[in-house]
Write a protein that holds these residues in place. Structure first.
Motif, PDB file in Angstrom:
ATOM      1  N   THR A 148      -0.067   6.048  -2.033  1.00 48.80           N
ATOM      2  CA  THR A 148       0.237   4.674  -1.601  1.00 48.80           C
ATOM      3  C   THR A 148       1.726   4.383  -1.488  1.00 48.80           C
ATOM      4  O   THR A 148       2.111   3.437  -0.803  1.00 48.80           O
ATOM      5  N   ASN A 149       2.557   5.150  -2.172  1.00 48.86           N
ATOM      6  CA  ASN A 149       4.001   4.881  -2.244  1.00 48.86           C
ATOM      7  C   ASN A 149       4.285   3.485  -2.797  1.00 48.86           C
ATOM      8  O   ASN A 149       5.271   2.855  -2.444  1.00 48.86           O
ATOM      9  N   ASP A 150       3.407   2.984  -3.652  1.00 43.55           N
ATOM     10  CA  ASP A 150       3.553   1.657  -4.233  1.00 43.55           C
ATOM     11  C   ASP A 150       2.957   1.685  -5.632  1.00 43.55           C
ATOM     12  O   ASP A 150       1.757   1.909  -5.806  1.00 43.55           O
ATOM     13  N   HIS A 151       3.803   1.436  -6.638  1.00 40.15           N
ATOM     14  CA  HIS A 151       3.351   1.537  -8.028  1.00 40.15           C
ATOM     15  C   HIS A 151       2.278   0.494  -8.351  1.00 40.15           C
ATOM     16  O   HIS A 151       1.271   0.814  -8.987  1.00 40.15           O
ATOM     17  N   ALA A 152       2.482  -0.743  -7.907  1.00 41.87           N
ATOM     18  CA  ALA A 152       1.501  -1.800  -8.206  1.00 41.87           C
ATOM     19  C   ALA A 152       0.153  -1.500  -7.541  1.00 41.87           C
ATOM     20  O   ALA A 152      -0.905  -1.670  -8.159  1.00 41.87           O
ATOM     21  N   ALA A 153       0.194  -1.047  -6.301  1.00 38.65           N
ATOM     22  CA  ALA A 153      -1.051  -0.705  -5.608  1.00 38.65           C
ATOM     23  C   ALA A 153      -1.728   0.478  -6.293  1.00 38.65           C
ATOM     24  O   ALA A 153      -2.962   0.517  -6.405  1.00 38.65           O
ATOM     25  N   ALA A 154      -0.944   1.431  -6.767  1.00 38.76           N
ATOM     26  CA  ALA A 154      -1.503   2.591  -7.464  1.00 38.76           C
ATOM     27  C   ALA A 154      -2.196   2.154  -8.756  1.00 38.76           C
ATOM     28  O   ALA A 154      -3.274   2.655  -9.091  1.00 38.76           O
ATOM     29  N   GLU A 155      -1.606   1.206  -9.474  1.00 39.43           N
ATOM     30  CA  GLU A 155      -2.241   0.699 -10.691  1.00 39.43           C
ATOM     31  C   GLU A 155      -3.567   0.008 -10.368  1.00 39.43           C
ATOM     32  O   GLU A 155      -4.547   0.163 -11.098  1.00 39.43           O
ATOM     33  N   ASP A 156      -3.587  -0.737  -9.270  1.00 36.82           N
ATOM     34  CA  ASP A 156      -4.832  -1.383  -8.846  1.00 36.82           C
ATOM     35  C   ASP A 156      -5.905  -0.351  -8.521  1.00 36.82           C
ATOM     36  O   ASP A 156      -7.081  -0.536  -8.841  1.00 36.82           O
ATOM     37  N   VAL A 157      -5.497   0.747  -7.882  1.00 37.19           N
ATOM     38  CA  VAL A 157      -6.446   1.803  -7.531  1.00 37.19           C
ATOM     39  C   VAL A 157      -7.009   2.457  -8.790  1.00 37.19           C
ATOM     40  O   VAL A 157      -8.213   2.718  -8.875  1.00 37.19           O
ATOM     41  N   VAL A 158      -6.159   2.704  -9.777  1.00 39.74           N
ATOM     42  CA  VAL A 158      -6.621   3.301 -11.032  1.00 39.74           C
ATOM     43  C   VAL A 158      -7.625   2.366 -11.709  1.00 39.74           C
ATOM     44  O   VAL A 158      -8.683   2.801 -12.175  1.00 39.74           O
ATOM     45  N   GLN A 159      -7.310   1.088 -11.730  1.00 41.86           N
ATOM     46  CA  GLN A 159      -8.216   0.121 -12.345  1.00 41.86           C
ATOM     47  C   GLN A 159      -9.562   0.097 -11.621  1.00 41.86           C
ATOM     48  O   GLN A 159     -10.616   0.134 -12.243  1.00 41.86           O
ATOM     49  N   GLU A 160      -9.536   0.059 -10.295  1.00 43.25           N
ATOM     50  CA  GLU A 160     -10.779   0.051  -9.521  1.00 43.25           C
ATOM     51  C   GLU A 160     -11.554   1.356  -9.727  1.00 43.25           C
ATOM     52  O   GLU A 160     -12.786   1.341  -9.806  1.00 43.25           O
ATOM     53  N   THR A 161     -10.863   2.458  -9.838  1.00 42.29           N
ATOM     54  CA  THR A 161     -11.524   3.745 -10.076  1.00 42.29           C
ATOM     55  C   THR A 161     -12.250   3.737 -11.420  1.00 42.29           C
ATOM     56  O   THR A 161     -13.402   4.190 -11.519  1.00 42.29           O
ATOM     57  N   LEU A 162     -11.602   3.196 -12.438  1.00 44.35           N
ATOM     58  CA  LEU A 162     -12.234   3.146 -13.753  1.00 44.35           C
ATOM     59  C   LEU A 162     -13.422   2.175 -13.766  1.00 44.35           C
ATOM     60  O   LEU A 162     -14.421   2.425 -14.449  1.00 44.35           O
ATOM     61  N   ILE A 163     -13.329   1.110 -13.003  1.00 48.57           N
ATOM     62  CA  ILE A 163     -14.459   0.186 -12.901  1.00 48.57           C
ATOM     63  C   ILE A 163     -15.640   0.877 -12.228  1.00 48.57           C
ATOM     64  O   ILE A 163     -16.789   0.751 -12.675  1.00 48.57           O
ATOM     65  N   ARG A 164     -15.366   1.656 -11.201  1.00 43.27           N
ATOM     66  CA  ARG A 164     -16.454   2.381 -10.538  1.00 43.27           C
ATOM     67  C   ARG A 164     -17.042   3.444 -11.451  1.00 43.27           C
ATOM     68  O   ARG A 164     -18.245   3.709 -11.406  1.00 43.27           O
ATOM     69  N   ALA A 165     -16.203   4.054 -12.273  1.00 44.79           N
ATOM     70  CA  ALA A 165     -16.713   5.034 -13.246  1.00 44.79           C
ATOM     71  C   ALA A 165     -17.627   4.336 -14.245  1.00 44.79           C
ATOM     72  O   ALA A 165     -18.673   4.871 -14.632  1.00 44.79           O
ATOM     73  N   TRP A 166     -17.253   3.141 -14.644  1.00 43.76           N
ATOM     74  CA  TRP A 166     -18.076   2.381 -15.581  1.00 43.76           C
ATOM     75  C   TRP A 166     -19.405   1.978 -14.939  1.00 43.76           C
ATOM     76  O   TRP A 166     -20.439   1.994 -15.590  1.00 43.76           O
ATOM     77  N   LYS A 167     -19.375   1.667 -13.635  1.00 47.77           N
ATOM     78  CA  LYS A 167     -20.594   1.262 -12.935  1.00 47.77           C
ATOM     79  C   LYS A 167     -21.500   2.447 -12.595  1.00 47.77           C
ATOM     80  O   LYS A 167     -22.694   2.274 -12.388  1.00 47.77           O
ATOM     81  N   HIS A 168     -20.924   3.636 -12.472  1.00 49.80           N
ATOM     82  CA  HIS A 168     -21.698   4.831 -12.097  1.00 49.80           C
ATOM     83  C   HIS A 168     -21.523   5.927 -13.148  1.00 49.80           C
ATOM     84  O   HIS A 168     -20.954   6.986 -12.863  1.00 49.80           O
ATOM     85  N   PRO A 169     -22.031   5.714 -14.334  1.00 48.97           N
ATOM     86  CA  PRO A 169     -21.826   6.696 -15.409  1.00 48.97           C
ATOM     87  C   PRO A 169     -22.544   8.012 -15.161  1.00 48.97           C
ATOM     88  O   PRO A 169     -22.148   9.042 -15.694  1.00 48.97           O
ATOM     89  N   GLU A 170     -23.572   7.986 -14.323  1.00 52.40           N
ATOM     90  CA  GLU A 170     -24.318   9.220 -14.070  1.00 52.40           C
ATOM     91  C   GLU A 170     -23.433  10.276 -13.402  1.00 52.40           C
ATOM     92  O   GLU A 170     -23.686  11.474 -13.529  1.00 52.40           O
ATOM     93  N   ALA A 171     -22.375   9.849 -12.720  1.00 50.56           N
ATOM     94  CA  ALA A 171     -21.476  10.801 -12.061  1.00 50.56           C
ATOM     95  C   ALA A 171     -20.572  11.506 -13.059  1.00 50.56           C
ATOM     96  O   ALA A 171     -19.947  12.512 -12.727  1.00 50.56           O
ATOM     97  N   LEU A 172     -20.498  10.993 -14.273  1.00 48.21           N
ATOM     98  CA  LEU A 172     -19.592  11.566 -15.268  1.00 48.21           C
ATOM     99  C   LEU A 172     -20.230  12.672 -16.099  1.00 48.21           C
ATOM    100  O   LEU A 172     -19.564  13.275 -16.930  1.00 48.21           O
TER     101      LEU A 172
END
Length: 195
Positions: free
Chosen positions: A44-68
């Protein structure tokens, strides 16, 4: 490690599950958060956007635990794929929207739709047609030609007092016309003429 936490978090009461979910996300972040952030920042070349992506990724991991579960491949690989997909979705969504323009002193504000101005001018012309020719001529000279009372008097060949009187009564008639209509149209404010 995350899969073991997940399997433990699904058994037992709701409070235990909530605690287990928090522990799972915390463990995922501790183990993979740095790599996720570096990857997202590089894309992204943007630290704030990258943090948002990490947060969204962790939320999706929480919603789809079977993938883990470890049997389906590496957890980090799944998280990086999810992060890449989120970034791709954001770029595609941004490409569909029109480009945003920052407001500054150099950029002019967006003008009002000209359809409103056309409708307003039609209403004014319609209202002027309802006036007597003498009253209409005075308003045309003063407001459309931009002449002063003295100039309008010279052009029309009448005394300045008559120009003032006719403009006063013409504006009063216009006001009365619009007061008696069910929905008054937004009309440009026309002030009384002073010498």
């Amino acid at each position: 490690m995350a899969a073991a936490l997940w399997s433990r978090s699904r058994s037992g009461s709701r409070e235990k599950r909530r605690t287990g979910d928090e522990a799972l996300i915390r463990a995922l972040y501790e183990e993979h958060g740095g790599a996720l952030l570096a990857y997202a920042r590089r894309l992204t070349n943007d630290h704030a956007a990258a943090e948002d992506v990490v947060q969204e990724t962790l939320i999706r991991a929480w919603k789809h635990p079977e993938a883990l579960v470890n049997g389906k491949g590496s957890v980090r690989g799944w998280l990086l794929t999810v992060a890449r997909n989120i970034i791709t979705d954001r770029y595609r969504a941004k490409a569909v929207r029109p480009a945003e323009v920052a407001e500054s002193a150099a950029t002019t504000p967006v003008a009002k739709d000209h359809a409103d101005a056309v409708a307003d001018s039609m209403l004014v012309m319609e209202a002027l047609d309802r006036l007597s020719p003498d009253h209409r001529e005075v308003l045309q000279e003063i407001y459309f030609q931009g002449r002063s009372v003295t100039e309008a008097a010279e052009t029309l060949g009448i005394p300045p007092g008559t120009v003032k009187s006719r403009s006063h009564y013409a504006l009063k008639m216009l006001r009365d016309l619009y007061r008696n209509t069910p929905e008054p149209a937004p009309l440009a404010v026309v002030k009384e003429v002073a010498v």
